[in-house]
Design an enzyme around this catalytic site. Structure first.
Site, mmCIF file in Angstrom:
data_model
loop_
_atom_site.group_PDB
_atom_site.id
_atom_site.type_symbol
_atom_site.label_atom_id
_atom_site.label_comp_id
_atom_site.label_asym_id
_atom_site.label_seq_id
_atom_site.Cartn_x
_atom_site.Cartn_y
_atom_site.Cartn_z
ATOM 1 N N LYS A 69 0.803 -1.221 0.000
ATOM 2 C CA LYS A 69 0.000 0.000 0.000
ATOM 3 C C LYS A 69 0.843 1.281 0.000
ATOM 4 O O LYS A 69 0.419 2.313 -0.509
ATOM 5 C CB LYS A 69 -0.938 0.012 1.212
ATOM 6 C CG LYS A 69 -2.016 -1.065 1.173
ATOM 7 C CD LYS A 69 -3.071 -0.764 0.126
ATOM 8 C CE LYS A 69 -4.234 -1.747 0.169
ATOM 9 N NZ LYS A 69 -5.137 -1.593 -0.992
ATOM 10 N N GLU B 22 -9.823 5.853 3.039
ATOM 11 C CA GLU B 22 -10.595 4.758 3.608
ATOM 12 C C GLU B 22 -9.630 3.618 3.865
ATOM 13 O O GLU B 22 -8.560 3.560 3.264
ATOM 14 C CB GLU B 22 -11.686 4.314 2.628
ATOM 15 C CG GLU B 22 -11.246 3.310 1.545
ATOM 16 C CD GLU B 22 -10.203 3.844 0.565
ATOM 17 O OE1 GLU B 22 -10.090 5.074 0.428
ATOM 18 O OE2 GLU B 22 -9.500 3.018 -0.054
ATOM 19 N N SER C 124 1.730 -9.690 -0.755
ATOM 20 C CA SER C 124 1.329 -8.282 -0.708
ATOM 21 C C SER C 124 1.482 -7.645 0.662
ATOM 22 O O SER C 124 1.677 -6.452 0.777
ATOM 23 C CB SER C 124 -0.115 -8.136 -1.190
ATOM 24 O OG SER C 124 -0.957 -8.997 -0.449
#
Lengths: 403, 262
Positions: free
Chosen positions: A95, A117, A384
């Site tokens: 991210k 969010e 990830s």
């Protein structure tokens, strides 16, 4: 197959085939076009790229390694299994690749307030992290249910100086956090930059978030060549909104020999209806500004979803994935919560890597994928994110008291 | 002539400011909606905006969000809403009705589009479709249904004219940056923007989002062709839901209509 695939998408209106677009309340149209023109004006700019590259190497810790998973490979007796280690990034997931880029856009646009969010909390942490570096006021919207199951990340966000707003409307998960973030943006649009965390939302977000995550796939091209002298035969990644998957897929889309496999959250099983797998069991619809596959009922009401992982617990998916599915360039599988738990333990015990529950979805298709391949082939899984945030949920699922 | 065009242009000719009132169909129940439609019309409401409930109404503040939730819990859908409107038309053939909702709810019921006018619907406002798209651009082929578009304080001047060109019912000017029911009206900005819009179109321009009191309504109606009241009405409906006594709402609407036409 590539003949079916149109290059240089999205088009000017923000569409990938029939998917994407800008379906937002009028008040946001100006903010979206300002963002688009800012991004397009700096996208090819060398100084902008240098600024991002500098942060990615000295702050995020890129490039992330490509690791050969010897014991997993031995277990499945099929292709060689390689892991792209996004879990080793600063803040623990892919991210941060996106937030490092978007915060520079926010700064260029003179915005003083950042909103985002978050589902699993990883995007919230990654946003609060980059906002802290610039001293910007930061507000994170998170479903009340996710605040419970990802309490560690909630605390991390607070430590970073951002404010967490629990959202208890609707289903109290990621989709409702997005609704609330959009409402905040409509209200504070003059001074606020909205850092969307996935390849979802109205144009230009699916393009911007993809481009910032594509560093993962670009590094992989070189690492694959260095390690086994060719492109991987298959790349596997989990898909919620789909940002880590698009990031690793995108530089390979025009390389037909590379099979692209996304893995959705099958929850209690596709047939049970309790899942979060719109590409497997949804139909095209419009939510959060874009047309894409969507879990919805006959009247177009968005259905509630079910997944063991907060980060994949979302009824929609990025529009580019819908396009890749329809043109047959990528395929999308689904795995159940139970299969995910098995894969979670397997990766922890065989390779010493505790993955995020989201990430464990990608590993749960190994039995199926490996059985059709041989030892001359190479597959890459995108790790990830790391599993620290999930330890207490896993313990509670398995009835273990950590107190 | 379409009922909506007729009512708004007659009012304009006679120098009457129009009052538009909003409710969410099926809140608190189907029967009440029919009663409220009739009650609104008898209280001087010129146009009724009927909200089509959606699971994720991103432009709405908390008051209208919870009305959408209540309505969905009652099982309201587009088919049932059309039935309510058809029943309303048995006693009222003059008050225009505009359906206001989100695109996914309309697209999922695309087969109903062709029935809209025969059930007595006059216009459609889709909150999350940019105003420069006409209804046919999104697969809505029905010439007798007018398109109402939103323009906000952040809409650029170029887009104002594009949006006006694509609209056929009226222009809905959003008075603030925010969701429905918010509290941040800036009268000077509103006046300036309304002037810009009026230079681009002959369509009636009505203003709404955040208008609650008689004073707000009076101030805004000095330049707009009328006002739209949503959250305040929806909140009053919620408060009257237990005894289904809606007199207070009707009195409130009468007062607003009176005060914008003093």
């Amino acid at each position: 197959m590539s003949s079916n695939y149109e290059k240089n998408l999205p088009n000017q209106e923000g569409y990938f085939g029939e998917y994407g677009g800008k379906y937002v309340p009028e008040t946001l149209m100006l903010a979206l076009s300002e963002l688009e023109s800012t991004y397009l004006s700096v996208k090819g700019d060398l100084d902008f790229q240098k600024e991002i590259d500098k942060d990615l190497s000295s702050f995020v810790g890129r490039p992330s390694p490509l690791y050969f998973a010897e014991r997993l490979t031995k277990k499945y007796q099929g292709p060689k299994i390689w892991l792209k280690r996004e879990d080793l990034n600063h803040t623990g997931a892919h991210k941060i690749n996106n937030t490092v880029g978007q915060i520079i856009l926010a700064k260029m646009m003179g915005k003083s307030r950042i909103i985002a969010e978050t589902g699993a909390g990883q995007h919230g942490v990654a946003t609060a992290t980059v906002a802290a570096r610039l001293g910007l006021d930061c507000h994170i919207y998170m479903g009340a249910e996710d605040v419970q199951r990802q309490s560690l990340n909630v605390y991390r966000i607070k430590l970073l100086g951002a404010k967490v707003h629990p959202v208890d409307s609707g289903t109290s998960t990621l989709k409702d956090a997005l609704n609330e973030a959009i409402r905040d943006w409509v209200t504070n649009v003059d001074d606020t930059y909205y850092i969307i965390g996935s390849v979802t939302g109205p144009h230009p977000y699916p393009m911007i978030v993809r481009d910032f995550n594509a560093i993962v796939g670009r590094e992989l091209i070189e690492q694959a060549n260095n390690n086994f002298g060719k492109n991987p035969d298959a790349i596997i990644a989990c898909v919620g909104g789909g940002s880590n998957a698009i990031g690793i897929f995108h530089p390979f889309i025009d390389k037909d020999e590379v099979e692209l496999i996304g893995v959705e959250a099958g929850g209690e099983g596709i047939k049970s209806g309790k899942h979060a797998a719109p590409l497997n069991d949804g139909k095209p619809g419009i939510l959060h500004g874009a047309k894409s596959y969507l879990m919805q009922d006959a009247d177009g009401q968005v259905m509630s979803t079910s997944s063991i992982s907060a980060g994949l617990d979302y009824p929609g998916v990025g529009p580019e994935h819908s396009y890749l599915k329809d043109v047959g360039r990528a395929k999308y599988l689904a795995v159940t919560d139970q299969e995910v738990m098995k894969a979670f333990h397997e990766l922890s015990e065989l390779e010493g890597i505790i993955p995020a529950l989201e990430t464990a979805h990608a590993f749960a298709v190994l039995p199926e994928v490996c059985s059709k391949m041989d030892s001359s082939q190479n597959i890459v899984l995108n790790v990830s994110g790391r599993g620290d945030k999930d330890i207490s949920s896993v313990a509670s699922i398995e009835g273990i008291n950590l107190e | 002539m379409n009922r909506l065009t007729k009512v708004l242009s007659q009012n304009k000719e006679n120098n009457i400011k129009s009052l538009v009132a909003y409710l969410v169909a099926g809140d608190p129940c189907e029967e009440s909606t029919l009663e409220l439609l009739n009650g609104f019309a008898l209280s001087g409401v010129d146009v009724i905006e009927v909200g089509v409930p959606f699971s994720d109404p991103i432009a709405e503040g908390p008051i209208i969000q919870s009305a959408h939730d209540r309505s969905l819990k009652n099982g309201t859908n587009l088919k049932k809403i059309l039935k309510i409107i058809k029943s309303f038309r048995k006693s009222n053939s003059h008050t225009p009705i505009v359906l206001m909702g989100y695109i996914n709810g309309f697209l999922a019921n695309q087969s109903e589009f062709s029935n809209f006018s025969q059930h007595g619907v006059d216009g459609v406002l889709i909150v999350d479709v940019p105003g420069e798209y006409s209804l046919s651009d999104i697969g809505f082929q029905n010439d007798s249904i007018l398109s109402v578009s939103l323009i906000s304080p952040t809409t650029s001047k170029e887009r104002v004219s594009d949006i006006c060109n694509a609209s056929s019912g009226f222009i809905y000017y959003i008075t603030l940056r925010g969701v429905t029911g918010a509290n941040k009206i800036n009268v000077n900005e509103i006046h300036e923007n309304l002037l810009t819009i009026k230079q681009s179109t002959d369509l009636p321009v009505l203003a709404g989002f955040g208008i609650k009191t008689k004073e707000d309504a009076t101030e805004i109606s000095k330049l707009a062709d009328g006002v739209i009241i949503g959250s305040q009405v929806v909140e009053m409906i919620k408060n009257s839901a237990s005894n289904k006594d809606f007199k207070k709402i009707y009195n409130y609407l009468k007062e607003i209509k009176h005060s914008i036409n003093l």
